[in-house]
Structure formats: C-alpha cells, structure tokens
Design a protein around this motif. Structure first.
Motif, PDB file in Angstrom:
ATOM      1  N   ALA A 171       1.048   4.955  12.225  1.00  0.00           N
ATOM      2  CA  ALA A 171       0.631   3.829  11.393  1.00  0.00           C
ATOM      3  C   ALA A 171       0.190   2.646  12.248  1.00  0.00           C
ATOM      4  N   ASP A 172       0.921   2.368  13.317  1.00  0.00           N
ATOM      5  CA  ASP A 172       0.594   1.223  14.178  1.00  0.00           C
ATOM      6  C   ASP A 172      -0.783   1.368  14.815  1.00  0.00           C
ATOM      7  N   ILE A 173      -1.107   2.582  15.260  1.00  0.00           N
ATOM      8  CA  ILE A 173      -2.367   2.793  15.970  1.00  0.00           C
ATOM      9  C   ILE A 173      -3.567   2.692  15.028  1.00  0.00           C
ATOM     10  N   GLY A 174      -3.403   3.119  13.772  1.00  0.00           N
ATOM     11  CA  GLY A 174      -4.540   3.183  12.853  1.00  0.00           C
ATOM     12  C   GLY A 174      -4.938   1.888  12.191  1.00  0.00           C
ATOM     13  N   VAL A 175      -4.085   0.842  12.245  1.00  0.00           N
ATOM     14  CA  VAL A 175      -4.371  -0.443  11.610  1.00  0.00           C
ATOM     15  C   VAL A 175      -4.689  -1.459  12.694  1.00  0.00           C
ATOM     16  N   PRO A 176      -5.793  -2.191  12.597  1.00  0.00           N
ATOM     17  CA  PRO A 176      -6.734  -2.269  11.469  1.00  0.00           C
ATOM     18  C   PRO A 176      -8.016  -1.464  11.645  1.00  0.00           C
ATOM     19  N   ASP A 177      -8.171  -0.753  12.767  1.00  0.00           N
ATOM     20  CA  ASP A 177      -9.463  -0.135  13.061  1.00  0.00           C
ATOM     21  C   ASP A 177      -9.813   0.986  12.093  1.00  0.00           C
ATOM     22  N   LEU A 178      -8.824   1.745  11.652  1.00  0.00           N
ATOM     23  CA  LEU A 178      -9.092   2.865  10.756  1.00  0.00           C
ATOM     24  C   LEU A 178      -8.850   2.510   9.302  1.00  0.00           C
ATOM     25  N   ALA A 179      -7.860   1.704   9.031  1.00  0.00           N
ATOM     26  CA  ALA A 179      -7.518   1.360   7.654  1.00  0.00           C
ATOM     27  C   ALA A 179      -6.833   0.009   7.630  1.00  0.00           C
ATOM     28  N   ASP A 180      -6.812  -0.619   6.436  1.00  0.00           N
ATOM     29  CA  ASP A 180      -6.113  -1.894   6.283  1.00  0.00           C
ATOM     30  C   ASP A 180      -4.619  -1.687   6.070  1.00  0.00           C
ATOM     31  N   THR A 181      -4.266  -0.559   5.498  1.00  0.00           N
ATOM     32  CA  THR A 181      -2.855  -0.208   5.290  1.00  0.00           C
ATOM     33  C   THR A 181      -2.688   1.292   5.510  1.00  0.00           C
ATOM     34  N   ILE A 182      -1.626   1.674   6.207  1.00  0.00           N
ATOM     35  CA  ILE A 182      -1.300   3.090   6.400  1.00  0.00           C
ATOM     36  C   ILE A 182       0.160   3.304   6.048  1.00  0.00           C
ATOM     37  N   VAL A 183       0.422   4.313   5.243  1.00  0.00           N
ATOM     38  CA  VAL A 183       1.779   4.741   4.932  1.00  0.00           C
ATOM     39  C   VAL A 183       1.904   6.199   5.361  1.00  0.00           C
ATOM     40  N   VAL A 184       2.939   6.525   6.106  1.00  0.00           N
ATOM     41  CA  VAL A 184       3.188   7.894   6.540  1.00  0.00           C
ATOM     42  C   VAL A 184       4.418   8.411   5.802  1.00  0.00           C
ATOM     43  N   ASP A 185       4.232   9.486   5.038  1.00  0.00           N
ATOM     44  CA  ASP A 185       5.309  10.094   4.258  1.00  0.00           C
ATOM     45  C   ASP A 185       5.668  11.444   4.866  1.00  0.00           C
ATOM     46  N   VAL A 186       6.944  11.671   5.031  1.00  0.00           N
ATOM     47  CA  VAL A 186       7.435  12.908   5.631  1.00  0.00           C
ATOM     48  C   VAL A 186       8.282  13.651   4.603  1.00  0.00           C
ATOM     49  N   LEU A 187       8.140  14.980   4.574  1.00  0.00           N
ATOM     50  CA  LEU A 187       8.963  15.786   3.675  1.00  0.00           C
ATOM     51  C   LEU A 187      10.443  15.582   3.994  1.00  0.00           C
ATOM     52  N   ASP A 188      11.233  15.483   2.951  1.00  0.00           N
ATOM     53  CA  ASP A 188      12.663  15.282   3.131  1.00  0.00           C
ATOM     54  C   ASP A 188      13.264  16.383   4.006  1.00  0.00           C
ATOM     55  N   ALA A 189      12.749  17.613   3.854  1.00  0.00           N
ATOM     56  CA  ALA A 189      13.263  18.731   4.648  1.00  0.00           C
ATOM     57  C   ALA A 189      13.045  18.505   6.135  1.00  0.00           C
ATOM     58  N   VAL A 190      11.918  17.848   6.496  1.00  0.00           N
ATOM     59  CA  VAL A 190      11.620  17.588   7.908  1.00  0.00           C
ATOM     60  C   VAL A 190      12.639  16.619   8.492  1.00  0.00           C
ATOM     61  N   LEU A 191      12.994  15.602   7.714  1.00  0.00           N
ATOM     62  CA  LEU A 191      13.989  14.638   8.199  1.00  0.00           C
ATOM     63  C   LEU A 191      15.361  15.286   8.368  1.00  0.00           C
ATOM     64  N   ARG A 192      15.569  16.430   7.723  1.00  0.00           N
ATOM     65  CA  ARG A 192      16.831  17.164   7.869  1.00  0.00           C
ATOM     66  C   ARG A 192      16.731  18.261   8.923  1.00  0.00           C
ATOM     67  N   GLY A 193      15.598  18.271   9.674  1.00  0.00           N
ATOM     68  CA  GLY A 193      15.480  19.191  10.785  1.00  0.00           C
ATOM     69  C   GLY A 193      14.708  20.456  10.518  1.00  0.00           C
ATOM     70  N   ASP A 194      14.125  20.603   9.315  1.00  0.00           N
ATOM     71  CA  ASP A 194      13.377  21.810   8.971  1.00  0.00           C
ATOM     72  C   ASP A 194      11.889  21.497   8.954  1.00  0.00           C
ATOM     73  N   VAL A 195      11.043  22.478   9.280  1.00  0.00           N
ATOM     74  CA  VAL A 195       9.593  22.346   9.165  1.00  0.00           C
ATOM     75  C   VAL A 195       9.121  23.471   8.256  1.00  0.00           C
ATOM     76  N   PRO A 196       9.007  23.222   6.961  1.00  0.00           N
ATOM     77  CA  PRO A 196       8.677  24.297   6.022  1.00  0.00           C
ATOM     78  C   PRO A 196       7.244  24.783   6.167  1.00  0.00           C
ATOM     79  N   ALA A 197       7.049  26.091   5.986  1.00  0.00           N
ATOM     80  CA  ALA A 197       5.700  26.650   5.966  1.00  0.00           C
ATOM     81  C   ALA A 197       5.021  26.280   4.659  1.00  0.00           C
ATOM     82  N   VAL A 198       3.689  26.270   4.679  1.00  0.00           N
ATOM     83  CA  VAL A 198       2.938  25.869   3.490  1.00  0.00           C
ATOM     84  C   VAL A 198       3.304  26.747   2.298  1.00  0.00           C
ATOM     85  N   GLU A 199       3.370  28.053   2.519  1.00  0.00           N
ATOM     86  CA  GLU A 199       3.611  28.962   1.405  1.00  0.00           C
ATOM     87  C   GLU A 199       5.016  28.815   0.831  1.00  0.00           C
ATOM     88  N   SER A 200       5.899  28.143   1.557  1.00  0.00           N
ATOM     89  CA  SER A 200       7.265  27.987   1.057  1.00  0.00           C
ATOM     90  C   SER A 200       7.443  26.723   0.234  1.00  0.00           C
TER      91      SER A 200
END
Length: 276
Positions: A147-176
């Motif tokens: 988010a820090d790198i992309g503002v302001p050159d790429l966008a005026d506001t950037i929000v990065v959302d992470v899957l709750d499972a990722v914050l718990r240490g998992d990286v789910p596959a797309v099909e799952s």
C-alpha cells in the motif's frame, strides 16, 4: 533556417516576446488540442496556457531570455491542462533575436511526455517494490508495504485485504475457496490519510459477498475494474472506502503466492485523476 524549423517540426513550437506574449506558432502547435490557441496571439502566457503559468516555467523562460542558454525537458505535471490533470508536458526553450540583434524573444517547444513519465514511474515503483516487498515473512507488514509503495503514483487510496486463513498460517488453493470468503484488512494508505481518518482498521473484516466482483477476483485470479455504476453490496468495505475517499474509479487485483490465494488489493482513484 528558422522558418524551415517551424514548418517542419513535428512538435508544437511557440514564439514569445520578452514579456512572454505569444507572437507566433507553427502548424503542429495549432493542432495541439492540449493548448488551444483561439484568440491567443498577442496574449501573455497565463491567458492561453494557464497550466504553464507557474513559477518554474516562467523562471526557465526568463533565464533563457537573460542568458541565451537553452533549456531542455522541463516536465510540468499536475495541472498543466485542467481537463487532463494527469498529463505531463516536457518543455524546452531557446532564445531568439531579430536580424539586427535587437530585443530577444524565446522559442518554446512543448511535447506530451505523459507516457514517458508514466513508464518512468512504473519502473521506479517496480524497483522499490523489488527492494522492499517480501523481505519479511510478516503478512501484515508486507501488505502495508504494498500500500505504501502504490500511493500516490498508482492510486489515491490502496487497501490490501488478506484471507483470514492466511493470517492463521494457511495459503489456500483457488479450488479450495468456499462460498464463505472471509477477508481482513491488512494494509492501508491514502492521500487523504493526513487527518488520521480511514474507512477500515487493520484486522477489520471485509466480506466480499456472493455476487460482488471481489469474489470474482479471488476465485478467477484476474483483476477487475469496478466503475462508479457498478454496485457493491451495502455494508461491504469496498463501498465504504469508496465513499469515504471520494473514489470514482476502482480496481481490485488478486494476490497469490506458491500456487495459493493470499487475498486482494483494492485501488481507488479520486475524481480529478485519470481513471484506471
């Protein structure tokens, strides 16, 4: 020779007198829609090129008049043309004198350098991203760096959302990915953040909803443009951020690693900047 230069140059050329009044221009300048010249002859710079009437430009022109030294590629951005605020113009100038060596004038060349400038910005962002992003295993820190790198050159506001499972240490596959997708805000940056206001706090939940385009980004693995006419379900974070930041152009981009889905990044541009 000067007549041939003005006749053959593919770039807009303008002749100004010592007080920066427009005394002549070539055919390319007459066709250059960025700086319309209707009724401009004899008028000072600020009347026919309001976006160029700023201190660095006038200082450059007066310096050329005083010293006779040409100047090249002064970039003017952010309001050079009010109807296209993201446009970048590159200005060059050299001094002119009449046949008797009398009072000098100045020739001004204007080139639309928007694409060149954007390419330079993109290259700079890629270099910075390569140096900063991913150096930590901390997901939230990495999201904030994006988010820090992309503002302001790429966008005026950037929000990065992470899957709750990722914050718990998992990286789910797309099909799952199931129908109940739970995202948490992990990074935020905005040009409007100086007052401390933000629409979402890190860790807050953003549920895309079954019909939203955010789910399409996650499961399809493709960026999605969201126009002001597209609807985002009430109560979802995307609509709240857009309203809080005056955004009219939105883009959502998937985040992936090691064959799995991490989340998505939302990019917002305010009115007055070019849409995605």
């Amino acid at each position: 020779m000067l007549d041939a230069l003005f006749a053959d140059s593919p770039h807009p050329l303008y002749v100004l007198d010592g007080t920066l009044r427009l005394m002549g221009f070539n055919e390319a300048a007459g066709d250059f829609a960025v700086l319309p010249l209707g009724g401009a002859l004899g008028q000072p710079l600020r009347h026919w090129a309001a976006g160029l009437h700023q201190e660095p430009v006038e200082a450059m022109l007066h310096e050329v008049l005083a010293t006779g030294e040409p100047r090249r590629d002064l970039e003017v951005a952010g309001g050079a043309t009010p109807d296209a605020p993201d446009r970048v113009l590159a200005l060059s100038a050299f001094r002119l004198r009449d046949a008797d060596g009398g009072l000098p004038g100045v020739a001004l060349s204007v080139v639309d350098a928007t694409e060149r400038h954007r390419a330079q910005v993109r290259l700079s962002m890629l270099r910075e991203a390569n140096a900063r992003i991913g150096t930590s295993l901390d997901t939230v820190r990495t999201a904030q760096e994006l988010a820090d790198i992309g503002v302001p050159d790429l966008a005026d506001t950037i929000v990065v959302d992470v899957l709750d499972a990722v914050l718990r240490g998992d990286v789910p596959a797309v099909e799952s990915l199931g129908r109940d997708l739970l995202l948490r805000s992990a990074g935020f940056r905005s040009v409007r953040a100086a007052d401390g206001h933000r629409a979402e706090e890190v860790g807050s939940v953003m549920e895309p909803g079954l019909t939203s385009q955010y789910e399409e980004v996650l499961t399809g693995g493709r960026p999605v443009l969201i126009t002001e006419h597209d609807t985002v379900p009430a109560g979802h974070g995307g609509q709240e951020v857009a309203q809080a930041n005056g955004a009219y152009s939105r883009m959502a981009v998937p985040l992936a690693a090691r064959g799995g889905v991490l989340g998505l990044a939302r990019f917002y541009r305010d009115r007055g900047t070019a849409p995605f």
